[in-house]
Design a protein around this motif. Structure first.
Motif, PDB file in Angstrom:
ATOM      1  N   LEU A 107      36.509  25.243  38.504  1.00 44.48           N
ATOM      2  CA  LEU A 107      36.480  26.611  39.021  1.00 44.48           C
ATOM      3  C   LEU A 107      35.576  27.481  38.155  1.00 44.48           C
ATOM      4  N   TYR A 160      34.339  31.093  39.067  1.00 45.75           N
ATOM      5  CA  TYR A 160      35.609  31.573  39.604  1.00 45.75           C
ATOM      6  C   TYR A 160      36.613  31.633  38.462  1.00 45.75           C
ATOM      7  N   GLY A 205      40.057  31.652  37.503  1.00 41.57           N
ATOM      8  CA  GLY A 205      41.358  31.363  38.088  1.00 41.57           C
ATOM      9  C   GLY A 205      42.446  31.185  37.045  1.00 41.57           C
ATOM     10  N   GLU A 206      43.678  31.383  37.461  1.00 41.08           N
ATOM     11  CA  GLU A 206      44.823  31.176  36.593  1.00 41.08           C
ATOM     12  C   GLU A 206      45.227  29.698  36.613  1.00 41.08           C
ATOM     13  N   LEU A 239      47.064  28.448  39.742  1.00 41.60           N
ATOM     14  CA  LEU A 239      46.178  28.143  40.865  1.00 41.60           C
ATOM     15  C   LEU A 239      45.508  26.792  40.653  1.00 41.60           C
ATOM     16  N   ILE A 284      37.491  30.383  46.965  1.00 34.86           N
ATOM     17  CA  ILE A 284      37.899  29.095  46.406  1.00 34.86           C
ATOM     18  C   ILE A 284      37.269  27.948  47.191  1.00 34.86           C
ATOM     19  N   ILE A 297      48.089  34.246  46.029  1.00 34.25           N
ATOM     20  CA  ILE A 297      47.111  34.827  45.112  1.00 34.25           C
ATOM     21  C   ILE A 297      47.322  36.332  45.069  1.00 34.25           C
TER      22      ILE A 297
END
Length: 309
Positions: A18, A23, A25-26, A29, A56, A202
């Protein structure tokens, strides 16, 4: 799009994937995304508009070197627009040519015109076809905009990765596509469809993560301006607005203010550009003027005492 890349083999690799696509992201995710890829299950992403659900799928296609097949959902979407339809003009020409040639076998003619040569493939059928780059990424975007009959049709696609065409039979994917389904939750999606997917909500990002996103996606924005933008947007999301700004609006606002050569927020700049951040006149009228100035004063006081990053 680059060369095909192997699927990640761990949550850490998924986070790195990601990140390589810009991106932010956590880990939660990345975990559910890794499991969806590992188990070959569709991933159902729900959340407010503009929080990064669609992105995504785009990042997956880009970083894995796969083709992106996107089905944009809307009210009234049917099989002919989503799956396939027959090319009736070409079929009629074929019939006329056969009649002119004296072909009298009606059954044979019927088989001829319901051949894949006359099939117009729409996104869902395209996603089941083989591809040299590997199984494509299928994005079923904003499923909540469709109706329940279309949801019911999707059950076969998401369960068996196949589509039944009455004239041809079942067409199954040799290699199942990577499926991302998104919903803005304007209505509830039926449990039968959700059961076939892994699920992740999200949410709006924290201030720290939103600043990180801004740093990655809008590197041209001055550091002070970025911190003030994030703090102001975070404050706006606590207001009673019809539509809260998402990450997409934050990025648009940062770009707009940068284009105006702003290095810090001021009340006039906010009033002049609120239409980039808020998309409903009632929301703009509520925030514009004294309320925007109050929020900005609170933001600057907060940032003076505690930095976001």
């Amino acid at each position: 799009m680059g060369e095909q890349s192997p699927l990640p083999v761990s949550v850490d690799e998924t986070l790195a994937l990601l990140s390589s696509g810009d991106y932010v992201g956590e880990r939660s995710l990345a975990t559910v995304l890794f499991l969806a890829l590992k188990l070959g299950r569709p991933l159902f992403l729900e959340g407010e508009a503009g929080v990064g659900k669609t992105e995504i799928a785009k990042v997956l296609a880009d970083t894995l070197g796969r083709r992106l097949v996107r089905l944009q959902c809307y009210e009234g979407l049917d099989v002919s627009a989503a799956v396939y339809e027959w090319n009736y003009p070409r079929q009629m020409v074929e019939i006329r040519v056969a009649e002119a040639a004296g072909a009298g076998d009606r059954a044979s003619l019927t088989n001829d015109i319901f051949d894949e040569r006359f099939l117009i493939e729409r996104p869902l059928l395209q996603a089941l076809r083989p591809d040299d780059r590997g199984a494509p990424v299928l994005l079923i975007d904003e499923l909540d905009r469709t109706d329940e009959p279309f949801e019911a049709f999707l059950l076969e696609v998401l369960s068996d990765y196949q589509i039944t065409i009455p004239e041809l039979g079942s067409i199954a994917a040799a290699s199942p596509p990577i499926v991302i389904v998104t919903s803005n939750r304007t209505r509830e999606i039926h449990d039968a469809l959700k059961r076939r997917c892994l699920y992740h909500w999200i949410d709006y990002p924290s201030a720290e993560r939103e600043l990180e996103i801004l740093t990655v996606k809008a590197p041209g924005a001055p550091a002070k301006l970025s911190r003030e933008i994030v703090s102001f947007v975070q404050a706006l999301r606590k207001e009673d607005l019809f539509k809260l700004p998402g990450i997409a609006e934050t990025l648009d606002w940062a770009e707009a203010l940068t284009q105006l050569d702003k290095v810090a927020l001021d009340p006039q700049a906010i009033d002049d550009t609120l239409g980039v951040l808020l998309k409903y006149q009632d929301d703009i009228a509520k925030i514009q003027g004294s309320e925007a100035a109050r929020l900005l004063s609170d933001v600057k006081s907060e940032l003076t005492g505690v930095a976001i990053a």
